[in-house]
Scaffold this active site. Structure first.
Site, short mmCIF file in Angstrom:
data_model
loop_
_atom_site.label_atom_id
_atom_site.label_comp_id
_atom_site.label_asym_id
_atom_site.label_seq_id
_atom_site.Cartn_x
_atom_site.Cartn_y
_atom_site.Cartn_z
N GLU A 1 120.49 15.22 65.73
CA GLU A 1 121.30 16.04 64.83
C GLU A 1 120.48 16.46 63.61
OE1 GLU A 1 123.51 18.04 64.37
OE2 GLU A 1 125.42 17.18 63.77
N ASP A 2 120.75 17.64 63.09
CA ASP A 2 120.02 18.09 61.90
C ASP A 2 120.45 17.34 60.65
OD1 ASP A 2 122.57 19.21 61.92
OD2 ASP A 2 121.92 21.27 61.59
N ILE A 3 121.77 17.29 60.42
CA ILE A 3 122.25 16.72 59.17
C ILE A 3 123.64 16.10 59.33
CG2 ILE A 3 123.12 19.00 58.42
CD1 ILE A 3 122.30 18.20 55.54
N ASP B 1 126.93 15.12 57.18
CA ASP B 1 127.59 15.34 55.89
C ASP B 1 128.78 14.37 55.85
OD1 ASP B 1 128.80 16.32 53.63
OD2 ASP B 1 128.90 18.40 54.28
N LYS C 1 123.59 12.89 54.26
CA LYS C 1 124.18 12.90 52.92
C LYS C 1 125.07 11.67 52.82
CE LYS C 1 124.60 17.92 52.73
NZ LYS C 1 125.56 19.04 52.61
N PHE D 1 123.91 21.43 49.30
CA PHE D 1 123.82 22.23 50.52
C PHE D 1 122.37 22.64 50.74
CE2 PHE D 1 124.43 25.74 53.45
CZ PHE D 1 125.38 25.18 54.30
N ARG E 1 117.23 29.84 58.76
CA ARG E 1 116.88 28.84 59.78
C ARG E 1 115.37 28.76 60.00
NH1 ARG E 1 121.55 26.99 62.38
NH2 ARG E 1 123.19 28.52 62.71
P1 5GP Z 1 129.84 16.93 59.07
O1 5GP Z 1 130.79 17.04 60.21
O2 5GP Z 1 129.01 15.67 59.10
O3 5GP Z 1 130.55 17.10 57.75
O4 5GP Z 1 128.89 18.17 59.13
C1 5GP Z 1 127.84 18.23 60.03
C2 5GP Z 1 127.42 19.64 60.31
O5 5GP Z 1 127.69 20.50 59.21
C3 5GP Z 1 125.92 19.71 60.51
O6 5GP Z 1 125.59 19.59 61.86
C4 5GP Z 1 125.58 21.08 59.97
O7 5GP Z 1 125.76 22.04 60.98
C5 5GP Z 1 126.60 21.32 58.91
N1 5GP Z 1 126.11 20.95 57.58
C6 5GP Z 1 126.45 19.88 56.83
N2 5GP Z 1 125.80 19.88 55.67
C7 5GP Z 1 125.01 20.98 55.67
C8 5GP Z 1 124.06 21.52 54.73
O8 5GP Z 1 123.79 21.01 53.64
N3 5GP Z 1 123.43 22.66 55.13
C9 5GP Z 1 123.68 23.28 56.31
N4 5GP Z 1 123.00 24.39 56.55
N5 5GP Z 1 124.56 22.79 57.22
C10 5GP Z 1 125.21 21.65 56.89
#
Ligand code: 5GP
Length: 177
Positions: A99-101, A103, A131, A152, A165
């Site tokens: 996974e990239d990130i 949150d 995060k 972000f 990207r």
């Molecule tokens: P979560 O479900 O953990 O809140 O969010 C995960 C997804 O939200 C990530 O796979 C990504 O696609 C998007 N996301 C969360 N934080 C960021 C951020 O800081 N930048 C970007 N570009 N995408 C994010």
């Protein structure tokens, strides 16, 4: 829609490359002799996935799961839509979700529950960015690139409204400037 503006570079191309190679060494140690299936979450993880698999010196297989997350907003909806499922039957396989990130953790929580139901031999997470303060759900992340503050970020596969990207580095952005 107003375009975002790059604020600050958090991780340079070089820093990312070094950390990706460290993660690869960790994975190699844990899967020696095994052949894990790396499941990349599209679109955000495509750059990380490409670098990670090339850094790995063990046999691996790859697959991709495409999901819809934020769309044009920077806030999570908590609703996950699978746009493209993996092609592989993962029953009995050692799976690493790339996974990239992370949150809130809601997206990955959904993905993990969905994959777990298919009875893999093991299921781990490799996330480039986390995060931690923003996590609403405790996701067990075995391989973590960098913990980051609740800002972000874009670049290295991550977008804002499909832009940025292709940046080779990871930067924070001010979305409404
Ligand atoms: P979560 O479900 O953990 O809140 O969010 C995960 C997804 O939200 C990530 O796979 C990504 O696609 C998007 N996301 C969360 N934080 C960021 C951020 O800081 N930048 C970007 N570009 N995408 C994010």
């Amino acid at each position: 829609m107003e375009k975002g503006k790059i604020d600050e570079i958090l991780f340079s191309e070089q820093q990312i490359s070094l950390r990706v190679r460290e993660l690869a060494r960790e994975i190699e140690r844990d899967y020696e002799g095994g052949s894990p299936l790396l499941v990349g979450i599209l679109k955000g993880a495509f750059v990380f996935m490409a670098d990670l698999v090339r850094a790995l010196e063990i046999e691996v297989k790859v697959d991709f799961l495409a999901i819809a997350s934020y769309g044009m907003s920077t806030k999570t909806s908590g609703i996950v839509r699978i746009l493209k499922d993996i092609d592989t039957d993962i029953t009995g396989l050692h799976v690493i979700v790339v996974e990239d990130i992370i949150d809130t953790g809601l997206t990955l929580n959904y993905v993990l529950a969905n994959l777990k139901a298919r009875n893999p031999a093991s299921l781990e997470v490799c996330a480039l960015l986390n995060k931690r303060e923003a996590n609403k759900i405790d996701i067990p992340v075995k391989y973590e690139g960098f913990p980051i503050p609740d800002v972000f970020v874009v670049g290295y596969g991550l977008d804002f409204a499909e832009e940025f990207r292709n940046l080779p580095y990871i930067a924070s952005i001010q979305p409404h400037r």
